[in-house]
Design a protein around this motif. Structure first.
Motif, PDB file in Angstrom:
ATOM      1  N   VAL A  20       0.828  -1.203   0.000  1.00 35.27           N
ATOM      2  CA  VAL A  20       0.000   0.000   0.000  1.00 35.27           C
ATOM      3  C   VAL A  20       0.865   1.257   0.000  1.00 35.27           C
ATOM      4  O   VAL A  20       0.523   2.253  -0.625  1.00 35.27           O
ATOM      5  CB  VAL A  20      -0.986  -0.030   1.197  1.00 35.27           C
ATOM      6  CG1 VAL A  20      -1.744   1.276   1.326  1.00 35.27           C
ATOM      7  CG2 VAL A  20      -1.958  -1.200   1.050  1.00 35.27           C
ATOM      8  N   GLN A  21       2.024   1.193   0.651  1.00 30.03           N
ATOM      9  CA  GLN A  21       2.922   2.353   0.700  1.00 30.03           C
ATOM     10  C   GLN A  21       3.416   2.756  -0.692  1.00 30.03           C
ATOM     11  O   GLN A  21       3.837   3.887  -0.893  1.00 30.03           O
ATOM     12  CB  GLN A  21       4.149   2.077   1.583  1.00 30.03           C
ATOM     13  CG  GLN A  21       3.843   1.736   3.008  1.00 30.03           C
ATOM     14  CD  GLN A  21       3.652   0.240   3.221  1.00 30.03           C
ATOM     15  OE1 GLN A  21       2.848  -0.400   2.565  1.00 30.03           O
ATOM     16  NE2 GLN A  21       4.380  -0.325   4.163  1.00 30.03           N
ATOM     17  N   GLU A  27      -4.952   5.836  -5.431  1.00 25.53           N
ATOM     18  CA  GLU A  27      -4.941   4.373  -5.426  1.00 25.53           C
ATOM     19  C   GLU A  27      -5.251   3.830  -4.029  1.00 25.53           C
ATOM     20  O   GLU A  27      -5.968   2.835  -3.889  1.00 25.53           O
ATOM     21  CB  GLU A  27      -3.581   3.844  -5.882  1.00 25.53           C
ATOM     22  CG  GLU A  27      -3.291   4.054  -7.358  1.00 25.53           C
ATOM     23  CD  GLU A  27      -1.874   3.692  -7.716  1.00 25.53           C
ATOM     24  OE1 GLU A  27      -1.689   2.981  -8.720  1.00 25.53           O
ATOM     25  OE2 GLU A  27      -0.937   4.122  -6.997  1.00 25.53           O
ATOM     26  N   ARG A  28      -4.712   4.488  -3.025  1.00 26.96           N
ATOM     27  CA  ARG A  28      -5.001   4.055  -1.651  1.00 26.96           C
ATOM     28  C   ARG A  28      -6.485   4.164  -1.337  1.00 26.96           C
ATOM     29  O   ARG A  28      -7.060   3.290  -0.690  1.00 26.96           O
ATOM     30  CB  ARG A  28      -4.197   4.882  -0.647  1.00 26.96           C
ATOM     31  CG  ARG A  28      -2.745   4.546  -0.625  1.00 26.96           C
ATOM     32  CD  ARG A  28      -2.004   5.382   0.384  1.00 26.96           C
ATOM     33  NE  ARG A  28      -0.571   5.186   0.219  1.00 26.96           N
ATOM     34  CZ  ARG A  28       0.342   5.938   0.752  1.00 26.96           C
ATOM     35  NH1 ARG A  28      -0.002   6.962   1.524  1.00 26.96           N
ATOM     36  NH2 ARG A  28       1.615   5.687   0.544  1.00 26.96           N
ATOM     37  N   ALA A  33     -11.469   1.477  -0.281  1.00 29.04           N
ATOM     38  CA  ALA A  33     -12.892   1.321  -0.541  1.00 29.04           C
ATOM     39  C   ALA A  33     -13.218  -0.094  -1.002  1.00 29.04           C
ATOM     40  O   ALA A  33     -14.210  -0.685  -0.558  1.00 29.04           O
ATOM     41  CB  ALA A  33     -13.339   2.342  -1.593  1.00 29.04           C
ATOM     42  N   PHE A  34     -12.401  -0.664  -1.873  1.00 24.99           N
ATOM     43  CA  PHE A  34     -12.592  -2.039  -2.340  1.00 24.99           C
ATOM     44  C   PHE A  34     -12.594  -3.003  -1.151  1.00 24.99           C
ATOM     45  O   PHE A  34     -13.504  -3.813  -0.995  1.00 24.99           O
ATOM     46  CB  PHE A  34     -11.462  -2.390  -3.313  1.00 24.99           C
ATOM     47  CG  PHE A  34     -11.406  -3.842  -3.720  1.00 24.99           C
ATOM     48  CD1 PHE A  34     -12.143  -4.291  -4.800  1.00 24.99           C
ATOM     49  CD2 PHE A  34     -10.601  -4.739  -3.039  1.00 24.99           C
ATOM     50  CE1 PHE A  34     -12.087  -5.625  -5.187  1.00 24.99           C
ATOM     51  CE2 PHE A  34     -10.536  -6.069  -3.417  1.00 24.99           C
ATOM     52  CZ  PHE A  34     -11.284  -6.514  -4.499  1.00 24.99           C
ATOM     53  N   ARG A  35     -11.597  -2.881  -0.299  1.00 25.27           N
ATOM     54  CA  ARG A  35     -11.478  -3.790   0.845  1.00 25.27           C
ATOM     55  C   ARG A  35     -12.625  -3.607   1.835  1.00 25.27           C
ATOM     56  O   ARG A  35     -13.117  -4.573   2.410  1.00 25.27           O
ATOM     57  CB  ARG A  35     -10.132  -3.579   1.542  1.00 25.27           C
ATOM     58  CG  ARG A  35      -8.957  -4.080   0.714  1.00 25.27           C
ATOM     59  CD  ARG A  35      -7.650  -3.764   1.389  1.00 25.27           C
ATOM     60  NE  ARG A  35      -6.521  -4.324   0.684  1.00 25.27           N
ATOM     61  CZ  ARG A  35      -5.256  -4.210   1.082  1.00 25.27           C
ATOM     62  NH1 ARG A  35      -4.982  -3.552   2.220  1.00 25.27           N
ATOM     63  NH2 ARG A  35      -4.284  -4.748   0.385  1.00 25.27           N
ATOM     64  N   GLY A 145     -10.143  15.090  -8.253  1.00 24.29           N
ATOM     65  CA  GLY A 145      -8.696  15.251  -8.164  1.00 24.29           C
ATOM     66  C   GLY A 145      -7.933  14.006  -7.741  1.00 24.29           C
ATOM     67  O   GLY A 145      -6.773  14.100  -7.340  1.00 24.29           O
ATOM     68  N   HIS A 146      -8.546  12.846  -7.849  1.00 23.69           N
ATOM     69  CA  HIS A 146      -7.880  11.587  -7.500  1.00 23.69           C
ATOM     70  C   HIS A 146      -7.491  10.857  -8.772  1.00 23.69           C
ATOM     71  O   HIS A 146      -8.208   9.986  -9.261  1.00 23.69           O
ATOM     72  CB  HIS A 146      -8.794  10.702  -6.649  1.00 23.69           C
ATOM     73  CG  HIS A 146      -9.165  11.287  -5.337  1.00 23.69           C
ATOM     74  ND1 HIS A 146      -8.260  11.467  -4.323  1.00 23.69           N
ATOM     75  CD2 HIS A 146     -10.362  11.744  -4.880  1.00 23.69           C
ATOM     76  CE1 HIS A 146      -8.880  12.001  -3.280  1.00 23.69           C
ATOM     77  NE2 HIS A 146     -10.146  12.184  -3.598  1.00 23.69           N
ATOM     78  N   ASP A 147      -6.352  11.240  -9.329  1.00 23.34           N
ATOM     79  CA  ASP A 147      -5.881  10.612 -10.559  1.00 23.34           C
ATOM     80  C   ASP A 147      -4.938   9.468 -10.221  1.00 23.34           C
ATOM     81  O   ASP A 147      -3.991   9.633  -9.447  1.00 23.34           O
ATOM     82  CB  ASP A 147      -5.170  11.638 -11.440  1.00 23.34           C
ATOM     83  CG  ASP A 147      -6.138  12.710 -11.925  1.00 23.34           C
ATOM     84  OD1 ASP A 147      -7.286  12.359 -12.256  1.00 23.34           O
ATOM     85  OD2 ASP A 147      -5.748  13.887 -11.968  1.00 23.34           O
ATOM     86  N   LEU A 148      -5.204   8.320 -10.815  1.00 20.15           N
ATOM     87  CA  LEU A 148      -4.383   7.137 -10.586  1.00 20.15           C
ATOM     88  C   LEU A 148      -3.328   7.035 -11.677  1.00 20.15           C
ATOM     89  O   LEU A 148      -3.638   7.256 -12.850  1.00 20.15           O
ATOM     90  CB  LEU A 148      -5.246   5.869 -10.595  1.00 20.15           C
ATOM     91  CG  LEU A 148      -6.038   5.558  -9.323  1.00 20.15           C
ATOM     92  CD1 LEU A 148      -7.024   6.622  -8.960  1.00 20.15           C
ATOM     93  CD2 LEU A 148      -6.721   4.221  -9.452  1.00 20.15           C
ATOM     94  N   PRO A 149      -2.090   6.706 -11.320  1.00 20.82           N
ATOM     95  CA  PRO A 149      -1.061   6.540 -12.348  1.00 20.82           C
ATOM     96  C   PRO A 149      -1.351   5.289 -13.168  1.00 20.82           C
ATOM     97  O   PRO A 149      -1.699   4.249 -12.623  1.00 20.82           O
ATOM     98  CB  PRO A 149       0.235   6.397 -11.542  1.00 20.82           C
ATOM     99  CG  PRO A 149      -0.193   5.950 -10.189  1.00 20.82           C
ATOM    100  CD  PRO A 149      -1.568   6.498  -9.970  1.00 20.82           C
TER     101      PRO A 149
END
Length: 171
Positions: A20-21, A27-28, A33-35, A145-149
């Protein structure tokens, strides 16, 4: 027992994340949320409060609905048992990384890649609805504003060494 590790594993963009780090903030949020969702319906109030905090007001409920639609589709059409870690675990598994990669691909406009990756998790008849729901989630994430790489490929590590595990983790 030996484990192959890369010296560059912690550098952003050099390898697929395993902890996770290694993830971006967006992504976190998605993994958290998935978990939480797969942990059971008692987690819904917590999910709703966090989405209210993380998303713009107009996108919080649609994001939660999109997550629910995607994960409901995943549970109905899973090709196999989907592997995931407990909510507070620092590890990531391949299915979780695949889920993140699909959302990142959708945010980057790579719908065909997202569909191809989705087929690793979901049977053919569920892919379209699964990807559509994740596309809705991706839009809400982008709007807040949560853009995932989008990690398109794994790069070769600079140097690989053998290391002994420090301890065993209980998930």
């Amino acid at each position: 027992m030996t484990v192959q590790i890369s010296q560059a594993a912690g550098e952003r963009g050099t390898s697929w994340p395993t902890h996770v780090q290694d993830l971006s903030e967006g992504e976190r949020l998605v993994i958290w949320a998935f978990r939480r969702w797969v942990s059971g319906p008692q987690q819904l109030p917590l999910l709703a409060r966090e989405f209210d905090r993380q998303f713009r007001r107009a996108e919080a409920r649609p994001a939660l609905q999109a997550l629910d639609a995607a994960l409901t589709g995943l549970t109905r059409h899973a090709r196999r048992t989907i592997v995931y870690h407990q909510p507070c675990c620092a590890c990531l598994c391949a299915d979780e990384v695949c889920f993140l990669s699909i959302v990142a691909a959708l945010q980057s406009g790579a719908q065909h890649a997202a569909g191809a990756m989705a087929q690793w998790l979901v049977r053919r008849e569920g892919v379209q609805d699964f990807v559509a729901a994740l596309d809705d989630l991706a839009e809400c994430l982008s709007g807040s504003g949560h853009d995932l790489p989008y990690r398109t490929q794994q790069r070769n590590p600079v140097h690989t060494t053998t290391a002994q595990p420090l301890s065993l983790l209980v998930h």
